[in-house]
Motif scaffolding. Sequence first.
Motif, PDB file in Angstrom:
ATOM      1  N   PHE A 125       0.935  -0.962   0.070  1.00  0.00           N
ATOM      2  CA  PHE A 125       0.035   0.067  -0.014  1.00  0.00           C
ATOM      3  C   PHE A 125       0.873   1.172   0.037  1.00  0.00           C
ATOM      4  O   PHE A 125       1.934   1.384   0.844  1.00  0.00           O
ATOM      5  CB  PHE A 125      -1.026   0.119   1.238  1.00  0.00           C
ATOM      6  CG  PHE A 125      -2.232  -0.879   0.885  1.00  0.00           C
ATOM      7  CD1 PHE A 125      -3.160  -0.198   0.190  1.00  0.00           C
ATOM      8  CD2 PHE A 125      -2.316  -1.909   2.051  1.00  0.00           C
ATOM      9  CE1 PHE A 125      -4.439  -1.013  -0.034  1.00  0.00           C
ATOM     10  CE2 PHE A 125      -3.449  -2.563   1.649  1.00  0.00           C
ATOM     11  CZ  PHE A 125      -4.675  -2.079   0.851  1.00  0.00           C
ATOM     12  N   THR A 168       0.013   5.302   0.513  1.00  0.00           N
ATOM     13  CA  THR A 168      -1.117   5.912   0.999  1.00  0.00           C
ATOM     14  C   THR A 168      -0.663   7.153   1.699  1.00  0.00           C
ATOM     15  O   THR A 168       0.145   6.948   2.603  1.00  0.00           O
ATOM     16  CB  THR A 168      -2.146   5.310   1.682  1.00  0.00           C
ATOM     17  OG1 THR A 168      -3.288   6.018   2.012  1.00  0.00           O
ATOM     18  CG2 THR A 168      -1.561   4.375   2.734  1.00  0.00           C
ATOM     19  N   GLU A 180      -3.053   1.269   8.757  1.00  0.00           N
ATOM     20  CA  GLU A 180      -1.912   0.305   8.635  1.00  0.00           C
ATOM     21  C   GLU A 180      -2.466  -1.099   9.026  1.00  0.00           C
ATOM     22  O   GLU A 180      -2.278  -2.103   8.312  1.00  0.00           O
ATOM     23  CB  GLU A 180      -0.869   0.798   9.426  1.00  0.00           C
ATOM     24  CG  GLU A 180       0.313   0.008   8.797  1.00  0.00           C
ATOM     25  CD  GLU A 180       1.470   0.429   9.485  1.00  0.00           C
ATOM     26  OE1 GLU A 180       2.634  -0.151   9.280  1.00  0.00           O
ATOM     27  OE2 GLU A 180       1.416   1.728   9.928  1.00  0.00           O
ATOM     28  N   GLY A 197      -4.920  -2.571   6.580  1.00  0.00           N
ATOM     29  CA  GLY A 197      -4.089  -2.950   5.371  1.00  0.00           C
ATOM     30  C   GLY A 197      -3.511  -4.455   5.525  1.00  0.00           C
ATOM     31  O   GLY A 197      -3.538  -5.356   4.594  1.00  0.00           O
ATOM     32  N   ALA A 252      -2.303  -7.196   2.775  1.00  0.00           N
ATOM     33  CA  ALA A 252      -1.031  -6.574   2.431  1.00  0.00           C
ATOM     34  C   ALA A 252       0.273  -7.072   2.973  1.00  0.00           C
ATOM     35  O   ALA A 252       0.276  -7.634   3.845  1.00  0.00           O
ATOM     36  CB  ALA A 252      -1.154  -4.966   2.543  1.00  0.00           C
ATOM     37  N   TYR A 270       3.190  -1.421   4.014  1.00  0.00           N
ATOM     38  CA  TYR A 270       2.188  -0.369   3.805  1.00  0.00           C
ATOM     39  C   TYR A 270       3.562   0.909   4.168  1.00  0.00           C
ATOM     40  O   TYR A 270       4.088   0.945   5.050  1.00  0.00           O
ATOM     41  CB  TYR A 270       1.368  -0.390   5.267  1.00  0.00           C
ATOM     42  CG  TYR A 270       0.414   0.454   5.264  1.00  0.00           C
ATOM     43  CD1 TYR A 270      -0.993   0.153   4.966  1.00  0.00           C
ATOM     44  CD2 TYR A 270       0.438   1.818   5.684  1.00  0.00           C
ATOM     45  CE1 TYR A 270      -1.974   1.020   5.200  1.00  0.00           C
ATOM     46  CE2 TYR A 270      -0.437   2.637   5.673  1.00  0.00           C
ATOM     47  CZ  TYR A 270      -1.831   2.423   5.457  1.00  0.00           C
ATOM     48  OH  TYR A 270      -2.746   3.290   5.721  1.00  0.00           O
ATOM     49  N   THR A 307       3.705   5.212   3.680  1.00  0.00           N
ATOM     50  CA  THR A 307       3.014   6.339   3.873  1.00  0.00           C
ATOM     51  C   THR A 307       3.746   7.408   2.870  1.00  0.00           C
ATOM     52  O   THR A 307       4.931   7.619   2.724  1.00  0.00           O
ATOM     53  CB  THR A 307       2.818   6.940   5.503  1.00  0.00           C
ATOM     54  OG1 THR A 307       3.978   7.056   5.811  1.00  0.00           O
ATOM     55  CG2 THR A 307       1.867   6.144   6.042  1.00  0.00           C
TER      56      THR A 307
END
Length: 242
Positions: free
Chosen positions: A93, A95, A103, A106, A111, A114, A116
């Motif tokens: 991810f 994002t 998180e 996710g 996932a 993750y 950011t």
Amino acid sequence: MYNGRYNNMVKGYDRFMKKILIVEDDKGLNDGLVYDLREEGYEVSSALTAMLALKTFRLQEPDLVLMDVNLPDSDGFTLCSQMKRLRDVPVIFLTARDLEQDEMRGFDCGADDYMTKPFSMALLHKRIGAVLKRSGRGREQNLYSDGHLTADFDKADVTLDGKPLTLTPTEYKLMKLFIDQRGKVLTRQMILEKLWDANGNYVDEHALTVNIGRLRRKVEQDGNKYIKTIYGMGYMWEVRDA
């Protein structure tokens, strides 16, 4: 054997044929990721919506998906779950949602990582490599040996009966493609698309014929045959016992 000027030309060839799907509705970021990851040697497709992403996922069968959480027609968590039900593919991810609960959600939907926004491209490259390696996709077909021909695609090192074999970058890419797809018939159009069209370059069919002929002459010595012509269809790297 590759050295000197060949080292830069084969950068990223160990990633050759690793397919990444980018699902990001910000077109500028989407285009930037596509360009960057193609430069890194990956085969990249992209989608701006969840609907198109799911269609592309079914058609392209990527090795990894980079996915935004906020999409115009769905959310990444739902899309991730849908993809995981179809095929267990690694998902990272990307994002702006940095809350711990997002998180956790996710990871709950399957996932593998993750990140950011904003994020470092150098760090993204490392995360992609790590996820592919954990999933078993990062080193697929990176070492080939049949008792005569040996190719270590991590080191870009090819030997024939123990002697170093010098290939041009195009011949090397052709051999990697054939070995990855050995036992399968590849049409000329498929070969051209896999080797060049994904990067926006073009090589005509005559150049393809010349390079296949050169590769044959280099690897097919002492009666060992590898590249079989399937008349009216294309070519196939024959499966051999080690």
